[in-house]
Design an enzyme around this catalytic site. Structure first.
Site, mmCIF file in Angstrom:
data_model
loop_
_atom_site.group_PDB
_atom_site.id
_atom_site.type_symbol
_atom_site.label_atom_id
_atom_site.label_comp_id
_atom_site.label_asym_id
_atom_site.label_seq_id
_atom_site.Cartn_x
_atom_site.Cartn_y
_atom_site.Cartn_z
ATOM 1 N N LYS A 175 26.810 94.067 38.958
ATOM 2 C CA LYS A 175 27.810 94.603 38.017
ATOM 3 C C LYS A 175 27.570 93.898 36.675
ATOM 4 C CE LYS A 175 31.953 94.013 35.845
ATOM 5 N NZ LYS A 175 31.520 94.255 34.480
ATOM 6 N N GLU A 250 28.861 80.001 37.018
ATOM 7 C CA GLU A 250 28.236 79.414 35.833
ATOM 8 C C GLU A 250 29.129 79.763 34.659
ATOM 9 O OE1 GLU A 250 26.343 77.106 34.181
ATOM 10 O OE2 GLU A 250 25.445 77.528 36.130
ATOM 11 N N CYS A 284 26.030 79.867 26.523
ATOM 12 C CA CYS A 284 26.801 78.828 27.239
ATOM 13 C C CYS A 284 26.323 77.468 26.803
ATOM 14 C CB CYS A 284 26.595 78.915 28.736
ATOM 15 S SG CYS A 284 26.649 80.543 29.380
ATOM 16 N N GLU A 385 35.916 76.305 24.208
ATOM 17 C CA GLU A 385 34.709 77.085 23.926
ATOM 18 C C GLU A 385 35.031 78.214 22.945
ATOM 19 O OE1 GLU A 385 32.841 79.515 27.107
ATOM 20 O OE2 GLU A 385 31.013 78.509 26.471
HETATM 21 C C1 UN1 Z 1 23.338 80.943 28.581
HETATM 22 O O1 UN1 Z 1 23.685 80.535 27.498
HETATM 23 O O2 UN1 Z 1 24.143 81.546 29.307
HETATM 24 O O3 UN1 Z 1 18.919 77.301 27.611
HETATM 25 C C2 UN1 Z 1 21.967 80.806 29.084
HETATM 26 C C3 UN1 Z 1 19.144 78.326 26.998
HETATM 27 C C4 UN1 Z 1 18.681 79.640 27.566
HETATM 28 C C5 UN1 Z 1 19.647 80.133 28.575
HETATM 29 C C6 UN1 Z 1 21.052 80.160 28.109
HETATM 30 N N1 UN1 Z 1 17.370 79.490 28.151
HETATM 31 O O4 UN1 Z 1 19.763 78.331 25.956
#
Ligand code: UN1
Length: 502
Positions: A175, A250, A284, A385
């Protein structure tokens, strides 16, 4: 006429049972309608999970190296289609073309790495305490995997989940985020072309409550893997907890870069700019706090603000553009709200802080690179965040205080330290409470063959990437084989070691 796309269930492209659709638009240019996608519901989820459950017995019996051969093909197809996929990603998601190529490359790297693991999927063999007896472990697929993925890495993240799940012998229902349904659709086309059997890979478009929640709750889904907000992750964990279902989460980050006075400042500035503003801060792993030693603070902020103001904003398919838009108006409202919060909290806005509407950018969700200074660790802009191009600079006296500030949020994904002092770097590596630490590199840029994930509220103990990725999708089985021909009782038939026998 924009294309009308479908779900993919049991190897067939199907409309949502409701017949409803939702639009997909280009965040750099809202006049550009990309297509319509099925607005699915629980009944479509049920069809997809049933297809995945039916495909499971044959797929799990297929030897892992054979499952992995299909994954090598996926890598080859994506390599062939890399440019086309990257371009459609920039159009659909907004990240600039070079970064979209990186996203697709991340998927290709994952394909080859995970395909290689198909010939390993190691367990352990270890001596038994009893003679003529073997002891070993194997890993077996959990079952149907429900994958819920975000829009910020619209191809890479679905591959981090689906590739290990499939090579492990799970079947999957994906999804994807409603903001990037086309990228997910193209990924599924790649699976189809590679020859994955009907039902092994299924795709259901739609929203969280209509598709995500029923997928998480479905009794035939054995494992859920989710990337997104901590708020939604908590709900998923609660639902899975009640059902004693595996879930890998995550979630958010509030990643910090420490810059000490002995650092190479040119390098650190480049790291701040790339970490904070790449992908418009929508990673993230984005750098959202920059913790700078007081002795260099003023100089650092001045340079950072000057460079940030020079970042070229626009449609990422155009040459020379360095930063694209935010994903949608809602995200832009959130970022603007945090700018107001920062000002109200008494932080000093040193650059940016507003939507960017120059020329054609008026048609997209653009926002200026933004730097706040005089931020204190207790401010909301230092703790929550934001997921946008906003960096908060916090001044500290020394390394100890820097580490304390870095650790002082509820999140723990990525971190970085710039210093030339080896001992200080090692102290930071040891004391930082994060899943990822970079020394003299920015907080972004994880490689796919190493574990990826966070401590504290960022995750629930699982890792994506590397061989760790298989742990989420497999159960471990311990096997004892006794060929002594007699009953041997562990712990009870306890023979003394040879040398101590009389
Ligand atoms: C994410 O931000 O969800 O290390 C992943 C990084 C990328 C992956 C980010 N290779 O910024």
């Amino acid at each position: 006429m924009p294309d009308r796309h479908r779900n993919f269930i049991h190897g067939e492209w199907r409309d949502a049972r409701s017949g409803l659709t939702f639009p997909d638009i280009n965040p750099s240019d809202t006049d550009d309608l990309i297509g319509f996608f099925p607005q699915s519901g629980p009944e479509d989820v049920d069809d997809a999970v049933t297809a995945a459950a039916n495909a499971l017995p044959a797929w799990r019996r297929t030897p892992a190296p054979k499952r992995a051969e299909l994954m090598f093909r996926v890598g080859e197809i994506m390599t062939r289609r890399k440019e086309e996929l990257s371009r459609l990603m920039t159009r659909e998601m907004g990240k600039v073309l070079s970064e979209a190529r990186g996203d697709v490359q991340e998927a290709i790297d994952t394909a080859y790495h995970i395909a290689g693991e198909g010939r390993r999927l190691h367990g352990i063999t270890t001596p038994s305490e009893l003679p003529d007896k073997w002891a070993m472990t194997i890993r077996q697929p959990i079952g149907v995997a429900g994958l819920i993925t975000p829009w910020n890495f619209p191809i890479a993240i679905p591959t981090w989940k689906s590739f290990p799940a499939l090579v492990a012998g799970c079947t999957v229902v994906l999804k994807p985020a409603e903001d990037t349904p086309l990228c997910a659709t193209e990924l599924v086309r790649v699976f189809h072309e590679a020859g994955f059997p009907a039902g092994t890979v299924n795709l259901v478009h739609g929203g969280g409550p209509d598709v995500g929640a029923p997928l998480v709750r479905h009794k035939d889904v054995g494992v859920v893997s989710f990337t997104g907000s901590s708020e939604v992750g908590r709900q998923i964990a609660e639902s899975c907890g009640r059902a004693l279902k595996r879930c890998s989460l995550e979630m958010g980050g509030k990643n910090a870069q420490i810059v000490l006075e002995d650092a190479d400042l040119d390098l650190a500035i480049q790291g701040s700019l790339w970490g904070a503003f790449a992908t418009t801060g929508q990673r993230c792993t984005a750098t959202s706090r920059i913790i700078v030693q007081r002795s260099i603070h003023d100089r650092y902020v001045e340079r950072l603000a000057a460079e940030a103001a020079r970042v070229r904003i626009g449609y990422g398919l155009e040459d020379g553009i360095q930063m694209g838009p935010l994903i949608n108006e809602g995200q832009r409202t959130t970022v603007a709200k945090y700018v107001d919060i920062g000002k109200a909290e008494g932080a000093r806005l040193v650059c940016g802080g507003a939507a960017y509407r120059e020329g054609r950018c008026a048609r997209g969700f653009f926002f200026q690179p933004t730097v706040f200074d005089r931020v204190t660790p207790s401010m909301r802009i230092a703790r929550e965040e934001i997921f946008g191009p906003v960096a908060s600079v916090i001044a500290v006296d020394d390394l100890d205080q820097a580490i304390q500030v870095l650790n002082g949020t509820s999140y723990g994904l990525s971190s970085s330290i710039y210093t030339r002092d080896v001992a200080g770097a090692f102290r930071a590596m040891s004391e930082i409470e994060c899943g990822i630490v970079y020394v003299n590199g920015p907080t972004i840029g994880a490689e796919t063959h190493l574990p990826f994930g966070g401590w504290k509220d960022t995750g629930n103990g699982h890792r994506e990437g590397g061989v760790s990725a298989f742990q989420a999708f497999t159960e471990e089985k311990t096997i004892y084989v006794d060929y002594s021909g007699r009953l041997q009782r562990a712990q009870i038939d306890n023979q003394p070691a040879l040398e101590s026998r009389p």
